[in-house]
Design a protein around this motif. Sequence first.
Motif, PDB file in Angstrom:
ATOM      1  N   TYR A   1       0.795  -1.231   0.000  1.00 42.40           N
ATOM      2  CA  TYR A   1       0.000   0.000   0.000  1.00 42.40           C
ATOM      3  C   TYR A   1       0.830   1.284   0.000  1.00 42.40           C
ATOM      4  O   TYR A   1       0.335   2.335  -0.400  1.00 42.40           O
ATOM      5  N   TYR A   2       2.085   1.211   0.444  1.00 39.08           N
ATOM      6  CA  TYR A   2       2.933   2.406   0.454  1.00 39.08           C
ATOM      7  C   TYR A   2       4.082   2.303  -0.544  1.00 39.08           C
ATOM      8  O   TYR A   2       4.755   3.306  -0.802  1.00 39.08           O
ATOM      9  N   GLY A   3       4.327   1.118  -1.056  1.00 41.90           N
ATOM     10  CA  GLY A   3       5.396   0.919  -2.026  1.00 41.90           C
ATOM     11  C   GLY A   3       6.639   0.324  -1.393  1.00 41.90           C
ATOM     12  O   GLY A   3       6.947   0.564  -0.215  1.00 41.90           O
ATOM     13  N   GLU A   4       7.380  -0.436  -2.170  1.00 40.88           N
ATOM     14  CA  GLU A   4       8.561  -1.130  -1.666  1.00 40.88           C
ATOM     15  C   GLU A   4       9.689  -0.180  -1.284  1.00 40.88           C
ATOM     16  O   GLU A   4      10.572  -0.543  -0.507  1.00 40.88           O
ATOM     17  N   ASP A   5       9.679   1.042  -1.815  1.00 48.02           N
ATOM     18  CA  ASP A   5      10.771   1.986  -1.574  1.00 48.02           C
ATOM     19  C   ASP A   5      10.491   2.959  -0.432  1.00 48.02           C
ATOM     20  O   ASP A   5      11.319   3.841  -0.161  1.00 48.02           O
TER      21      ASP A   5
ATOM     22  N   THR B   1      13.836  -7.596  11.001  1.00 45.47           N
ATOM     23  CA  THR B   1      12.829  -6.936  10.164  1.00 45.47           C
ATOM     24  C   THR B   1      13.204  -6.954   8.698  1.00 45.47           C
ATOM     25  O   THR B   1      12.566  -6.276   7.888  1.00 45.47           O
ATOM     26  N   SER B   2      14.236  -7.695   8.352  1.00 43.29           N
ATOM     27  CA  SER B   2      14.630  -7.793   6.946  1.00 43.29           C
ATOM     28  C   SER B   2      13.464  -8.355   6.138  1.00 43.29           C
ATOM     29  O   SER B   2      12.814  -9.315   6.541  1.00 43.29           O
ATOM     30  N   SER B   3      13.193  -7.720   5.037  1.00 44.81           N
ATOM     31  CA  SER B   3      12.070  -8.127   4.208  1.00 44.81           C
ATOM     32  C   SER B   3      12.470  -8.008   2.749  1.00 44.81           C
ATOM     33  O   SER B   3      12.999  -6.985   2.323  1.00 44.81           O
TER      34      SER B   3
ATOM     35  N   LYS C   1      12.632  -2.276   0.605  1.00 40.44           N
ATOM     36  CA  LYS C   1      14.001  -2.029   0.150  1.00 40.44           C
ATOM     37  C   LYS C   1      14.727  -0.941   0.934  1.00 40.44           C
ATOM     38  O   LYS C   1      15.905  -0.701   0.704  1.00 40.44           O
ATOM     39  N   ASP C   2      14.021  -0.266   1.867  1.00 41.80           N
ATOM     40  CA  ASP C   2      14.651   0.855   2.574  1.00 41.80           C
ATOM     41  C   ASP C   2      14.292   0.807   4.051  1.00 41.80           C
ATOM     42  O   ASP C   2      13.536   1.640   4.556  1.00 41.80           O
ATOM     43  N   ILE C   3      14.822  -0.192   4.762  1.00 47.14           N
ATOM     44  CA  ILE C   3      14.600  -0.324   6.199  1.00 47.14           C
ATOM     45  C   ILE C   3      15.810   0.244   6.926  1.00 47.14           C
ATOM     46  O   ILE C   3      16.946  -0.156   6.653  1.00 47.14           O
ATOM     47  N   ARG C   4      15.563   1.172   7.846  1.00 49.31           N
ATOM     48  CA  ARG C   4      16.644   1.899   8.503  1.00 49.31           C
ATOM     49  C   ARG C   4      16.589   1.680  10.020  1.00 49.31           C
ATOM     50  O   ARG C   4      15.555   1.891  10.650  1.00 49.31           O
ATOM     51  N   GLY C   5      17.709   1.276  10.602  1.00 47.44           N
ATOM     52  CA  GLY C   5      17.785   1.072  12.050  1.00 47.44           C
ATOM     53  C   GLY C   5      18.088   2.366  12.789  1.00 47.44           C
ATOM     54  O   GLY C   5      18.928   3.152  12.362  1.00 47.44           O
TER      55      GLY C   5
END
Length: 245
Positions: free
Chosen positions: A69-73, A86-88, A92-96
């Motif tokens: 719903y929000y997009g992969e980026d 939380t790796s998925s 493509k843009d997961i930030r710790g």
Amino acid sequence: MNIQKLPWAGIRLISGTTAIVIDPLFNFPSKFGQPHDSLYPLDEFGAVDAVLITHQHGDHFDPEAIATYYGEDIPVYVPAEALHLTSSGKLKDIRGVFPEDSFQVGAFTVTAAQSVDGVGDPQVAWIVEDGEKKVIHCGDTLWHGYWWKFAKTFGPFDAACLPVNGAVIELPGLTPSGQPICLTPEQAVSAANILGANTLIPIHYGTIHHPPVYQQAPNLLDRLRTAAKNTMKLAILDVKDTITL
């Protein structure tokens, strides 16, 4: 600043042309049976510029829905200690982010703060401000000693979004404690009072009640109203409701 209520623990914050969402949920975790409230496709609430996640549990982190719903980026911010959890492949843009780290999302300054998870997993609270108003969202935290630090360092707050269902759980592999894993109604009011919050917005109640696996506190809204009476403003929102601070 506007605050829109999403199902369960989710909220959407809007200031000017910037919107962010915290803990959005659409895909209901099967271990909790059937939801007691309706869940909606996330795009029904409007677009967002970033997603903030308090912790990786399935009722707070829904990567499939976020990507759909929000997009992969879309930028997704999570506790740094949970980054490996939380790796998925879809996101493509997961930030710790570590506690007390701050960053900018459009009109918002966002700060991560300490939190205490009911089963010991990494969790943060999110403090969001737009130069005029300041909100704290505390996921499904239990009672802890950081409230006074929050008040001194970041407070006062215009609104505090706090869990209120005082859930008691019996999960496979965990010895039952009989103790709540998140704030009870009375604890939420006490925490909001320490934080100097003008308004308490209850979250994390109603949708999940599946004894004995997950049992929410009885009469929680009546208890919440009683505890908050003559103390602070209580904003009990239905899903999709929006208030302006």
